[in-house]
Design an enzyme around this catalytic site. Structure first.
Site, PDB file in Angstrom:
ATOM      1  CG  LEU A 145       9.033  -5.967   9.356  1.00  0.00           C
ATOM      2  CD1 LEU A 145       7.666  -5.993   8.978  1.00  0.00           C
ATOM      3  CD2 LEU A 145       9.840  -6.420   8.324  1.00  0.00           C
ATOM      4  CG  ASP A 146       6.479  -6.680  15.239  1.00  0.00           C
ATOM      5  OD1 ASP A 146       6.523  -5.907  15.579  1.00  0.00           O
ATOM      6  OD2 ASP A 146       5.512  -7.462  15.574  1.00  0.00           O
ATOM      7  NE  ARG A 147      14.083  -9.309  18.896  1.00  0.00           N
ATOM      8  CZ  ARG A 147      14.548 -10.813  19.286  1.00  0.00           C
ATOM      9  NH1 ARG A 147      15.463 -11.162  18.617  1.00  0.00           N
ATOM     10  NH2 ARG A 147      13.846 -11.402  19.971  1.00  0.00           N
TER      11      ARG A 147
END
Length: 357
Positions: A145-147
């Site tokens: 999951l994107d930061r």
């Protein structure tokens, strides 16, 4: 006849702070006479740094013994070493566990926490933190999951089972739902399915739409809207391209609040500035466990701050001196202003060429 890929031997070095040592397989071809020559060419940290690691005995072979700098570069052999961990500002938000058994851990990741070690984010990642906190050194991520995105992330407890769970994502056997806060455009017909082709080039911050066969599909639904010009959306990705949901929302003319890349790249945010997080949340995961056969329906307990209290989320803290964040807040306010009822009454913005109802 198919050549079998050689399996890497177990690491002779333990983890540090939940982070695995770096493993390097020496290449089968090349002009390097020694291990030292190859590492100097491969890692752009300078020959002095590499020489210092050899002198300190920090680069080891399969038996755990230090490898001398003049050791020949034998194709296919492995060496290990610990990277020098960067100084990182702790992400001051809890990492909640929503489900755990002997096979998987599903965590509710906060904004600003990377999923796995990468670049300047190493110990301050969900994987490293969970390994430390749960005492599970073999824990692995089944997906990323994107930061900047919060929400549910699936981790596997046993390395030999990781592939089975990764297949859920690869073969689209897992149902994912996201939630986002963005401007409300009353002229935008929803629900709709957006289909286009997205490419993300290495070294380029943003992904972009190009001509060609669609490889990105997202279902966009309006959940709620209110008089201040904001709306809450349900986003259901049918594919998993990088930044897909962020690109699709921006293409529709309703970019997600707090997005530093879409529709335009803003200035970098200083480390430690955790204000105005991207208003995107991985809300739900539904899947049949490929190992146990159990049916899982899991939901994040987080609330998107801009929907709960836009004033607090967008408040400027000028005492912090973080101009980049203040500029980003101005962009977000402008995005809301552009989609007020006055704008909608004037004309409807054209929908992306490759989207359809």
């Amino acid at each position: 006849m198919t050549r079998r890929r050689r399996t890497a031997p177990p690491s002779p070095l333990p983890q540090r702070d939940g982070v695995d040592p770096v493993r390097v397989r020496l290449p089968g071809t090349g002009q390097w006479a020694t291990v030292r020559d190859h590492l100097v060419a491969r890692f752009p940290v300078g020959s002095d740094v590499v020489d210092g690691m050899f002198d300190a005995g920090l680069i080891v072979g399969t038996d755990g013994r230090p490898v001398p700098a003049d050791a020949p570069c034998v194709p296919g052999l492995f060496v290990w070493f610990h990277r020098e961990l960067p100084a990182e500002v702790p992400v001051p938000f809890p990492l909640e566990i929503v489900y755990r058994d002997e096979h998987i851990v599903v965590a509710d990741k906060p904004h600003f926490l990377a999923t796995t070690p990468r670049g300047s984010h190493v110990t301050q990642t969900a994987l490293a933190r969970l390994r430390r906190e749960l005492g599970l050194p073999l824990l692995g991520a089944a997906h990323r999951l994107d930061r900047l995105t919060a929400g549910l992330v699936l981790f596997t407890v046993r390395p030999e089972e990781r592939g089975a769970y990764q297949t859920l994502f690869r073969d689209r056997l897992i149902h994912k739902e996201y939630e986002a806060v963005a401007p409300h455009d009353p002229a935008l017909a929803l629900p709709r399915t957006v289909r286009n082709r997205i490419v993300k080039e290495r070294g380029v911050l943003t992904a972009r739409e190009v001509e060609g066969e669609p490889n990105a599909l997202s279902r966009v639904e309006l959940l709620d809207h209110r008089a201040d010009g904001l709306a809450r959306y349900r986003l259901v990705p049918g594919t998993g391209q990088t930044h897909q949901l962020r690109v699709h929302m921006s293409d529709l003319g309703v970019p997600i609040l707090g997005d530093p890349l879409y529709p335009e790249v803003t200035g970098p945010v200083p480390a430690g500035d955790f204000r105005r997080p991207l208003q995107l949340l991985a809300r739900a995961l539904e899947f049949t466990d490929p190992v146990t056969g159990a049916r899982h329906r899991l939901r994040s307990g987080r609330t998107l701050a801009a929907w709960a209290s836009y004033g607090e989320w967008a408040a400027e803290d000028r005492t912090a001196g973080h101009c980049a964040s203040d500029d980003r807040a101005a962009v977000d306010r402008a995005a809301v202003d552009r989609t007020t009822a006055d704008r909608a009454a004037a004309h409807r913005p054209p929908a992306p060429r490759t989207s359809c109802q």
